[in-house]
Enzyme design. Sequence first.
Site, PDB file in Angstrom:
ATOM      1  N   TYR A  58       3.664  -3.530  11.337  1.00 40.21           N
ATOM      2  CA  TYR A  58       5.100  -3.627  11.634  1.00 40.21           C
ATOM      3  C   TYR A  58       5.712  -2.261  11.385  1.00 40.21           C
ATOM      4  O   TYR A  58       5.165  -1.452  10.629  1.00 40.21           O
ATOM      5  CB  TYR A  58       5.793  -4.687  10.765  1.00 40.21           C
ATOM      6  CG  TYR A  58       5.758  -4.383   9.279  1.00 40.21           C
ATOM      7  CD1 TYR A  58       6.788  -3.671   8.654  1.00 40.21           C
ATOM      8  CD2 TYR A  58       4.688  -4.783   8.494  1.00 40.21           C
ATOM      9  CE1 TYR A  58       6.750  -3.380   7.295  1.00 40.21           C
ATOM     10  CE2 TYR A  58       4.635  -4.501   7.137  1.00 40.21           C
ATOM     11  CZ  TYR A  58       5.675  -3.802   6.545  1.00 40.21           C
ATOM     12  OH  TYR A  58       5.631  -3.503   5.202  1.00 40.21           O
ATOM     13  N   ASP A 266      11.684  -7.137  -4.394  1.00 43.01           N
ATOM     14  CA  ASP A 266      10.931  -7.001  -3.140  1.00 43.01           C
ATOM     15  C   ASP A 266      11.726  -6.233  -2.080  1.00 43.01           C
ATOM     16  O   ASP A 266      11.355  -6.213  -0.906  1.00 43.01           O
ATOM     17  CB  ASP A 266      10.489  -8.358  -2.578  1.00 43.01           C
ATOM     18  CG  ASP A 266       9.344  -8.226  -1.578  1.00 43.01           C
ATOM     19  OD1 ASP A 266       8.521  -7.314  -1.747  1.00 43.01           O
ATOM     20  OD2 ASP A 266       9.280  -8.999  -0.618  1.00 43.01           O
ATOM     21  N   ASN A 271       9.306  -7.022   6.789  1.00 40.99           N
ATOM     22  CA  ASN A 271       8.723  -8.023   7.667  1.00 40.99           C
ATOM     23  C   ASN A 271       9.482  -9.331   7.778  1.00 40.99           C
ATOM     24  O   ASN A 271       8.900 -10.330   8.155  1.00 40.99           O
ATOM     25  CB  ASN A 271       7.342  -8.367   7.079  1.00 40.99           C
ATOM     26  CG  ASN A 271       6.241  -8.156   8.059  1.00 40.99           C
ATOM     27  OD1 ASN A 271       6.486  -8.109   9.239  1.00 40.99           O
ATOM     28  ND2 ASN A 271       5.046  -8.049   7.547  1.00 40.99           N
TER      29      ASN A 271
HETATM   30  C1  0GY Z   1       5.914  -8.103   0.360  1.00 42.68           C
HETATM   31  C2  0GY Z   1       5.590  -8.836   1.558  1.00 42.68           C
HETATM   32  C3  0GY Z   1       5.049  -8.495   2.717  1.00 42.68           C
HETATM   33  C4  0GY Z   1       4.651  -7.207   3.114  1.00 42.68           C
HETATM   34  C5  0GY Z   1       4.175  -6.251   2.328  1.00 42.68           C
HETATM   35  O1  0GY Z   1       3.185  -4.199   2.018  1.00 42.68           O
HETATM   36  C6  0GY Z   1       3.687  -4.961   2.837  1.00 42.68           C
HETATM   37  O2  0GY Z   1       3.790  -4.713   4.029  1.00 42.68           O
HETATM   38  O3  0GY Z   1       4.076  -6.411   1.040  1.00 42.68           O
HETATM   39  C7  0GY Z   1       4.863  -9.577   3.691  1.00 42.68           C
HETATM   40  O4  0GY Z   1       4.936  -9.340   4.891  1.00 42.68           O
HETATM   41  O5  0GY Z   1       4.644 -10.727   3.242  1.00 42.68           O
HETATM   42  O6  0GY Z   1       5.369  -8.378  -0.678  1.00 42.68           O
HETATM   43  O7  0GY Z   1       6.731  -7.231   0.304  1.00 42.68           O
END
Ligand code: 0GY
Length: 315
Positions: A58, A266, A271
């Site tokens: 993404y 977070d 995403n």
């Molecule tokens: C989160 C969740 C997501 C993504 C990531 O590193 C990342 O791209 O952690 C997700 O898409 O569930 O923990 O931030």
Amino acid sequence: MTAMPRPVSGPFEKTKGWLDWYDRPSKPTFRVPAGAVDAHCHVFGPGAEFPYAPERKYTPCDAGKAVLFALRDHLGFSRNVVVQATCHGADNRAMVDACLSSGGKARGIATVRRDVTDTELNRLNQAGVRGVRFNFVKRLVDFTPKEELMEIAGRVAKLGWHVVIYFEAVDLPELWDFFTAIPTTVVVDHMGRPDVTKSIDGPEFSLFLKFMREHQNVWSNVSRPERLSHSGPLALNCEQNAYRDVVPFAKRVVDEFPDRVLWGTDWPHPNLKDHMPDDGLLVDFIPHIATTPELQRKLLLENAMRLYWPEEWRN
Ligand code: 0GY
């Protein structure tokens, strides 16, 4: 709070199908303890300075360190743990830059590949990195063989780092042997993503609790109701109702393992496609899952300080 400055739309805009972070977070009603740590957040770029990884799944909105630090202050936190997001792959420059710019108020979690040199690991350590992240969420990353990851775990163990693992609840049985062999402290991202429409006493969440119960080196981050919830925020200014279906799951983990839980915003919420949370509301969710001042102090301050700033933690 006055609106947080948005980045100018860049060349990445055209590829983006995800929501931007919410730029007018409310001031939380709940006051976090002095010195509290936002123990899971990210920085994205800015892409013009820290390009996103070619292998990313993404392309996010730029969300750099200045906005992260402004949000930290607005919400009442003192420190951040900046976790490498998958959109930056194993290029840790944006995360390291945030740590180095924080005046010692940010630690980092990196992503490294098997060919990382000892010199690079030492450089990351100097910058404030204290762990590596292994991601098993298939929509986010390509597969890395487990023996490579175990080799990395063995190397970072020598630096006193820990391993952060991110996986979906349904995958825990298959990953169990690998996870239980990791020779460091292990921090589970977001309680292993339980499906909160299922019973809290059902096989999936029971297996997660068993994982923590039987392995004293396993900790969990209990944040991210906005991603797990099906009931949603409902009324934005009515925290009694916000994300209520996640409360029993997170509260169970905090109650049973008060010395091995962490919490993070977070931000900037990678995403998300349907709903972008108000970070103030997320902070107001905390007293529903950590229901006493003692539990709140452990969740937001003591545990994170012991893990990320042990040299500064005198209790
Ligand atoms: C989160 C969740 C997501 C993504 C990531 O590193 C990342 O791209 O952690 C997700 O898409 O569930 O923990 O931030």
